[in-house]
Design an enzyme around this catalytic site. Structure first.
Site, short mmCIF file in Angstrom:
data_model
loop_
_atom_site.label_atom_id
_atom_site.label_comp_id
_atom_site.label_asym_id
_atom_site.label_seq_id
_atom_site.Cartn_x
_atom_site.Cartn_y
_atom_site.Cartn_z
N LYS A 22 -0.72 6.55 -83.98
CA LYS A 22 -1.51 5.30 -84.08
C LYS A 22 -2.90 5.60 -84.65
O LYS A 22 -3.40 4.85 -85.49
CB LYS A 22 -1.64 4.68 -82.68
CG LYS A 22 -2.72 3.63 -82.56
CD LYS A 22 -2.79 3.03 -81.18
CE LYS A 22 -3.75 3.70 -80.23
NZ LYS A 22 -5.19 3.50 -80.50
N ASN A 23 -3.51 6.70 -84.17
CA ASN A 23 -4.89 6.97 -84.54
C ASN A 23 -5.04 7.63 -85.90
O ASN A 23 -6.14 8.00 -86.30
CB ASN A 23 -5.58 7.78 -83.43
CG ASN A 23 -5.73 6.93 -82.17
OD1 ASN A 23 -5.55 5.71 -82.21
ND2 ASN A 23 -6.05 7.57 -81.05
N ARG A 95 -10.31 -1.81 -83.09
CA ARG A 95 -11.56 -1.18 -83.52
C ARG A 95 -11.51 -0.76 -84.98
O ARG A 95 -12.51 -0.33 -85.55
CB ARG A 95 -11.84 0.05 -82.66
CG ARG A 95 -12.10 -0.29 -81.22
CD ARG A 95 -12.61 0.88 -80.44
NE ARG A 95 -13.88 1.37 -80.94
CZ ARG A 95 -15.05 0.76 -80.73
NH1 ARG A 95 -15.11 -0.36 -80.07
NH2 ARG A 95 -16.16 1.27 -81.21
N CYS A 119 -9.69 -0.82 -76.41
CA CYS A 119 -9.65 -0.71 -74.95
C CYS A 119 -11.05 -0.72 -74.36
O CYS A 119 -11.99 -0.18 -74.94
CB CYS A 119 -8.95 0.59 -74.56
SG CYS A 119 -7.22 0.56 -75.00
N ASP A 309 -7.38 10.91 -74.12
CA ASP A 309 -6.21 10.02 -74.05
C ASP A 309 -5.05 10.61 -73.24
O ASP A 309 -4.08 9.92 -72.95
CB ASP A 309 -5.71 9.69 -75.46
CG ASP A 309 -6.81 9.08 -76.31
OD1 ASP A 309 -7.51 8.21 -75.81
OD2 ASP A 309 -6.96 9.50 -77.47
N VAL A 331 -15.72 12.32 -72.61
CA VAL A 331 -15.72 11.59 -73.89
C VAL A 331 -16.11 10.13 -73.69
O VAL A 331 -16.95 9.59 -74.42
CB VAL A 331 -14.34 11.70 -74.59
CG1 VAL A 331 -14.34 10.93 -75.91
CG2 VAL A 331 -13.97 13.16 -74.83
C1 EPZ Z 1 -10.77 7.26 -81.28
O1 EPZ Z 1 -11.69 6.27 -80.84
C2 EPZ Z 1 -9.43 6.81 -80.78
N1 EPZ Z 1 -9.15 5.49 -81.30
C3 EPZ Z 1 -9.39 6.82 -79.26
O2 EPZ Z 1 -8.09 6.50 -78.85
C4 EPZ Z 1 -9.74 8.21 -78.75
O3 EPZ Z 1 -9.81 8.19 -77.36
C5 EPZ Z 1 -11.09 8.66 -79.34
O4 EPZ Z 1 -11.06 8.56 -80.78
C6 EPZ Z 1 -11.44 10.08 -78.96
O5 EPZ Z 1 -10.46 10.97 -79.41
C7 EPZ Z 1 -8.73 5.34 -82.53
O6 EPZ Z 1 -8.55 6.30 -83.27
C8 EPZ Z 1 -8.42 3.97 -82.98
P1 EPZ Z 1 -15.12 8.13 -80.84
P2 EPZ Z 1 -13.14 6.18 -81.45
O7 EPZ Z 1 -15.94 7.48 -81.88
O8 EPZ Z 1 -13.11 6.67 -82.84
C9 EPZ Z 1 -19.31 7.36 -78.60
C10 EPZ Z 1 -6.46 5.45 -77.57
O9 EPZ Z 1 -6.16 5.22 -76.37
N2 EPZ Z 1 -19.76 6.65 -79.81
O10 EPZ Z 1 -14.71 9.55 -81.06
O11 EPZ Z 1 -13.66 4.83 -81.16
C11 EPZ Z 1 -18.22 6.55 -77.87
O12 EPZ Z 1 -18.78 5.54 -77.09
C12 EPZ Z 1 -7.89 5.38 -78.02
O13 EPZ Z 1 -5.62 5.71 -78.45
C13 EPZ Z 1 -21.06 6.19 -79.87
O14 EPZ Z 1 -21.87 6.36 -78.94
O15 EPZ Z 1 -13.86 7.25 -80.51
C14 EPZ Z 1 -17.51 7.63 -77.08
O16 EPZ Z 1 -18.21 7.89 -75.89
C15 EPZ Z 1 -8.85 4.97 -77.01
N3 EPZ Z 1 -21.45 5.49 -80.99
C16 EPZ Z 1 -17.61 8.86 -78.01
O17 EPZ Z 1 -18.67 8.57 -78.94
C17 EPZ Z 1 -20.62 5.26 -82.04
O18 EPZ Z 1 -21.04 4.62 -83.05
C18 EPZ Z 1 -16.36 9.19 -78.78
O19 EPZ Z 1 -15.89 8.03 -79.45
C19 EPZ Z 1 -19.29 5.76 -81.98
C20 EPZ Z 1 -18.89 6.45 -80.84
#
Ligand code: EPZ
Length: 437
Positions: A22-23, A95, A119, A309, A331
């Protein structure tokens, strides 16, 4: 709202077929927007996140054909601006729309991005994304129901440094930089296998991207990209979910399409907990070999660490391990909400604000309940549960399948955001349940 009545206590046994992650798949679909010829993506799962991205691409003039064989054809040769009202209809559903920015700016000079969904596992801000886009010369205007972005002088390569190796922000840079003028150097990048697969796709399209040591990615912008043909990386989150389900229900599940290299960190933990696995050419068999399960201490982390995840389904198995397990979630600040339902089912889980792993994380001292202590084994009993989010929901289903008695699980349609043919797979694994729309 769809619901399931499930009678637990039966080991899940059989085979499940994994499709593309999915990701990765959803981002690969967005990447097709950057090409000036059609792309073919293989192993695309039928999940609602794919549907949302498909609809958004279609609104922007991409012609998409998607058959039951999992092959998706995406033709971006007539990309056009979409009507704001139509885009807005997708607000809150995923997202991924934030990743449309770079490709739309290259193709049309502007983009409107609706409010995001996904989520609810923390604040999930988009500040890194917006900062990255500003670095490339984009102008961002916040509007009541989304953001409007333009690039009057086109996007220009830039030196970008991420404060945290965010998966989405790294993808934002990749999708914006490949066709930007000049060189981009990204430091503090996420290096998840799904990102490496996206880089492979972009390279097939004509991009020049090198992944250096220490989380540095260099991109030399090129003026045009063509389409790609690519088989998506398997969904390692789905593999880990079924593996945990096998352990929690004392079952035996063969995940067709799972591969060892992307799952090594998970496999180590699975073995430490007392699970067994066999690596085959066409997949991985996960099973409960009998005997006691063992407690573990885990800190979730960015790749190559233990993925965030993976923790929710595994927590269910840990309720059956003998002793104290600790999970420190580093995370997301708010990813233990799902444990309330498990406690209601008889699990002994306490959540703490302190960093209980070995390493203090950025959520310490900030009032976030981001560490969990699980004490087992505790028999699980049936309950009424409402699915809160994708992975938490899967873990609730696993708990219901492991529990004694008949549980009612509502809001289960959320699980189909990320798990293809979820109900069919449960049936194939011998689960005892009835489903009502
Ligand atoms: C991706 O989310 C995945 N989603 C998530 O999968 C996964 O848990 C996550 O990466 C970590 O591996 C998709 O790919 C669609 P991040 P993403 O940006 O890209 C902070 C699932 O269940 N952050 O790596 O949104 C954020 O709040 C899902 O399949 C900021 O502060 O995750 C988090 O604490 C859930 N500002 C951390 O970084 C920003 O602008 C990591 O988020 C962006 C992120």
């Amino acid at each position: 709202m769809s619901q399931i009545t499930v009678t637990g206590g039966k080991p899940l046994k059989g085979r499940v077929q994994l499709k593309g992650a999915k990701n990765l798949v959803t981002k690969a679909m967005v990447a097709a927007l950057l090409g000036d010829s059609p792309s073919i993506l293989k192993d695309v799962p039928q999940i609602s996140d794919v549907e949302v991205v498909k609809n958004l691409l279609t609104l922007h003039g991409v012609k998409i054909e998607f058959g039951n064989d999992g092959v998706m054809h995406l033709d971006p040769t007539n990309v056009k601006s979409a009507h704001m009202v139509d885009i807005d209809a997708h607000a809150g559903s995923s997202r991924i729309p934030i990743l449309f920015c770079g490709p739309l700016l290259h193709q049309l000079g502007e983009a409107f991005i609706p409010d995001l969904g996904g989520c609810h596992i923390g604040d999930r801000p988009i500040d890194f994304h917006l900062e990255v886009l500003r670095n490339f010369g984009a102008v961002i205007e916040k509007q009541p129901n989304g953001i409007r972005i333009s690039a009057p002088e086109g996007l220009k390569g830039a030196k970008v440094s991420l404060p945290y190796p965010s998966v989405g922000a790294t993808e934002q840079v990749l999708l914006a930089a490949t066709r930007a003028e000049g060189i981009t150097e990204l430091s503090g990048a996420a290096i998840e296998p799904e990102i490496m697969d996206l880089i492979a796709i972009l390279q097939k399209m004509g991009a020049i991207i090198s992944v250096d040591t220490d989380r540095v990615i260099r991109i030399e912008g090129v003026p045009h990209l063509s389409g790609y043909t690519h088989r998506a990386l398997f969904d390692r989150n789905e593999a880990a979910s079924w593996a945990a389900a096998a352990l929690a229900t004392q079952g035996d599940i063969f995940c067709e399409g799972a591969r060892q290299p992307e799952m090594m960190t998970f496999l180590n933990v699975f073995r430490k907990v007392g699970g067994a696995f066999e690596i085959h050419d066409d997949g991985i068999r996960f099973y409960h070999p009998g005997g006691e399960l063992h407690p573990v201490v885990i800190e979730t982390d960015v790749h190559p660490g233990f993925m965030t995840d993976w923790q929710q389904p595994l927590v269910v198995a840990l309720t059956q391990a003998k002793g104290l397990s600790i999970i420190h979630e580093t995370v997301y600040e708010n990813r233990f909400g799902f444990t309330d339902a498990l406690v209601q089912m008889g699990a002994n889980i306490q959540i703490y604000r302190e960093c209980l792993g070995g390493t203090p994380c950025r959520f310490g001292q900030r009032n976030f309940y981001h560490s969990a202590v699980i004490s087992g084994p505790t028999p699980l009993k049936a309950a009424e549960i409402r699915v809160p989010d994708l992975r938490g929901g899967f873990s609730h289903m696993v708990a219901a399948l492991a529990a004694e008695g008949t549980s009612l699980v509502t809001n289960v349609q959320l699980i189909s955001r990320g798990y293809e043919h979820f109900l069919q797979k449960l049936t194939d694994l011998g689960a005892d349940f009835t489903y009502t729309e």
